[in-house]
Design an enzyme around this catalytic site. Structure first.
Site, PDB file in Angstrom:
ATOM      1  N   ASP A 309       0.821  -1.211   0.000  1.00  0.00           N
ATOM      2  CA  ASP A 309       0.000   0.000   0.000  1.00  0.00           C
ATOM      3  C   ASP A 309       0.853   1.257   0.000  1.00  0.00           C
ATOM      4  OD1 ASP A 309      -2.677   1.326   0.440  1.00  0.00           O
ATOM      5  OD2 ASP A 309      -1.678   1.983   2.270  1.00  0.00           O
ATOM      6  N   GLU A 362       1.094  -0.426  -5.126  1.00  0.00           N
ATOM      7  CA  GLU A 362       0.145   0.659  -5.358  1.00  0.00           C
ATOM      8  C   GLU A 362       0.981   1.939  -5.413  1.00  0.00           C
ATOM      9  OE1 GLU A 362      -3.429   3.328  -3.528  1.00  0.00           O
ATOM     10  OE2 GLU A 362      -1.823   2.524  -2.309  1.00  0.00           O
TER      11      GLU A 362
END
Length: 631
Positions: A309, A362
């Site tokens: 993330d 990401e």
């Protein structure tokens, strides 16, 4: 001559200090004696004056079970506690050398935790009889870059509920596996299950980097979920958050009376957008902690990959910071050199230890070589989310069809850079929260046109180069914005329009998996060829997908207006029959039924610079996928 245990301890200390220890969970945390009779505890607290284990067995007394500092100078405190038992809860009571600060902390390497909002760690063992040997032997093929990958992103707390209550990991296992199989997805991606105190953070504010959240059951229950999905042929990716952590007192922040895990300078150690702490990636022991956490889920839980993330927030020192609010690197630049080194270390460790898994970034900027090997000066990820494609595509689809001709480039631009990285095309949870509305709600027009637009979009997405990711609810067109409180609007999936969309996604997945042309060369320009890229006035897009192995190419044609186009001549490279395998306007998907009666024959008529052409009927707001079959 030192004993084996002493030699191992010396190696552990060396790797820990070097920042390359990848199995720190064997050294730290709580380990029950295999033969019974207590447990060994170890915690890193180099600035502590005293450390004790407090728990159920000693009535949380700080004087009963004192730990000793290891003589090797690592800052690790350890000791054996004879009365500790599996199932009991505990914390570390730490008295700092700085100002007498005393605090009770959860174990950073705990394998289990109390049910939130309680915050103690729980003693447990991680034995489990796995039944997924077949999957594990074959998963290298399933996770390969040339394999089909269609990912269903799931938030476990709001996918399904029973009478308003959470389902457990074991209950979710059977329902989720059956549904993923029915829908044709190859993988599920779980939003963070690492323990987190605030449910509303969706798991992105992690305190337990080695513990699955107790909200849905025990560690063995989570193992069962992964095991069952594997036995049904479905891969499991885990959303993992090494970018920041919450400041809750029981967590990692200010752990031993100093900024141990985080930077002390708030310009480096505090995230202004997320009100959380940022790891000090320059500290070797912190890198060892994070690398070990990542590998832990692959080692012990058979996870098939990590979606990392907020990588952009790690790479840039000035991320979400104004002028004067950040500290340049040693060269005066804004790149976070320590974070870069950590990410490369992490990816090297993952692919060294588990080459049949993958890491996915990401990353929302144009940082180069994110998904290229570290020996090519890349970050070493296997794949990267294509956030640019996602933003441009949704911006295009939000336009009224009459205006789309002025924004044609938004759908063609992605092919300028499509093969610079190994891209995943994501429609994730981030696009259906915080006032953004649902995917269906973003589409213009009346009810029929909204569904038609979304069907056309999904057809375009599944035909476009790149792996696929769709957040739960998007497959049946949930109308309301996603919320973590409550479950999806499953009741609408039986309604006309929603049910048709769901059938389309299932069929798209089946065609995608069965067609090498749609996935084998996802990351190579050899697998893509424009046939019509400049039909802006008609809002038509046409391209070929190819496998490069002699299998039939596929032709994708999208008509992004509500005007049917009859007798549309399109140049093609091959004669023979082109058969419809997907028509998003088919009545079974809720469409109007325009089409080509299953296929068309190419004719020796020149068009678009080619000698052969097909004469197509392009349904309104649709995508056609046609497979070439020689006459």
């Amino acid at each position: 001559m030192p004993s084996n245990e002493q030699r191992q301890s010396g190696q552990d200390a060396y790797l820990f200090r070097e920042g390359t220890h990848s199995r720190l969970y064997d050294l730290l945390g709580c380990h029950p004696d295999e033969k019974g009779g207590g447990a060994r505890f170890a915690v890193w607290a180099p600035n502590a004056e005293a450390v004790s284990v407090v728990g159920d067995w000693n009535y949380w007394s700080g004087d009963a079970d004192l730990l000793r500092p290891d003589p090797d100078g690592t800052g690790i405190w350890s000791g054996h506690v004879p009365n500790a038992a599996i199932g009991q809860t505990y914390k570390y009571r730490i008295r700092s050398r700085h100002g007498g600060y005393t605090v009770d902390k959860a174990d950073p390497v705990a394998f289990a935790a109390e049910l939130p909002p309680a915050t103690a760690s729980r003693i447990c063992e991680l034995s489990y009889q796995w039944g997924d040997a077949g999957w594990m032997a074959d998963r290298g093929r399933r996770n390969a870059l040339d394999a089909p990958m269609s990912v269903y992103e799931v938030h476990l707390g709001s996918w399904r509920r029973e009478d308003g209550h959470f389902l457990g990991y074991r209950e979710i296992a059977h329902r989720l596996a059956a549904y993923a199989l029915e829908m044709g997805f190859t993988h599920v991606e779980l939003m963070p299950v690492t323990e987190h105190p605030f449910y509303g953070s969706w798991g992105y504010q992690t305190t337990g980097y080695f513990a699955p959240t107790a909200r849905f059951g025990s560690p063995q229950d989570f193992m069962y979920l992964v095991d069952h999905l594997h036995q049904q042929g479905i891969g499991v990716l885990l959303d993992w958050v090494p970018s920041h952590f919450p400041t809750d007192e029981h967590g990692l922040a200010y752990f031993d009376g100093t900024h141990l895990y985080e930077h002390a300078d708030p310009r480096q150690g505090f995230h202004p957008e997320w009100n959380s702490s940022i790891f000090n990636y320059g500290r070797p022991e912190v890198r060892s902690f994070l690398v070990s956490s990542g590998l832990f889920w692959l080692d012990l839980y058979h996870i098939d990959g990590l979606r990392v993330d907020a990588v952009a927030s790690m790479l840039y020192l000035d991320y979400a910071r104004g002028h004067g609010g950040w500290v340049p690197n040693r060269h005066g630049g804004r790149e976070n050199l320590e974070a870069i080194d950590f990410l490369q270390t992490l990816n090297r460790a993952v692919y060294r230890e588990h080459p049949d898994t993958l890491t996915v970034a990401e990353e929302s900027t144009a940082w180069p070589r994110v998904s290229r090997p570290t020996d090519m000066d890349g970050l070493g990820f296997g794949e990267k989310w294509n956030m640019g494609w996602m933003h441009d595509t949704l911006a295009y689809m939000k336009e009224e069809p009459v205006h789309r001709k002025y924004h044609h480039h938004k759908l063609t631009f992605s092919l300028v850079y499509a093969f610079h990285e190994n891209f995943v095309l994501p429609f994730s949870h981030d696009e259906v929260v915080h006032g953004k509305g649902s995917l269906l709600g973003k589409m213009p027009g009346d009810n029929w046109q909204q569904f038609a637009n979304l069907r056309a979009l999904y057809g375009f997405m599944w035909a476009h180069p790149g792996k696929k990711l769709l957040f739960m609810g998007g497959e049946f067109g949930q109308r309301r914005e996603w919320t973590h409180d409550g479950e999806l609007e499953w009741w609408v999936s039986g309604l006309e329009g929603h049910a048709g969309l769901q059938r389309l996604v299932s069929q798209l997945n089946r065609v995608y998996r069965a067609s090498p042309a749609l996935h084998r060369l996802d990351f190579s320009s050899a697998g893509f060829e424009w046939l019509a890229a400049d039909e802006a006035d008609l809002s038509i897009f046409a391209f070929l997908r190819k496998a490069g192995d002699g299998s039939p190419p596929l032709l994708a044609v999208s008509n992004m207006t509500p005007v049917p186009r009859t007798n549309y001549m399109l140049g093609v490279p091959l004669g023979g029959r082109w058969c419809e395998v997907i028509n998003t306007d088919a009545t079974e998907f809720g469409g109007s039924g325009w089409g080509n009666f299953g296929g068309v024959e190419a004719a020796p008529v020149g068009s678009h610079g080619r000698r052969q052409s097909v004469c197509l009927t392009l349904p309104p707001l649709s995508t056609l996928i046609l497979e070439h079959r020689p006459s």
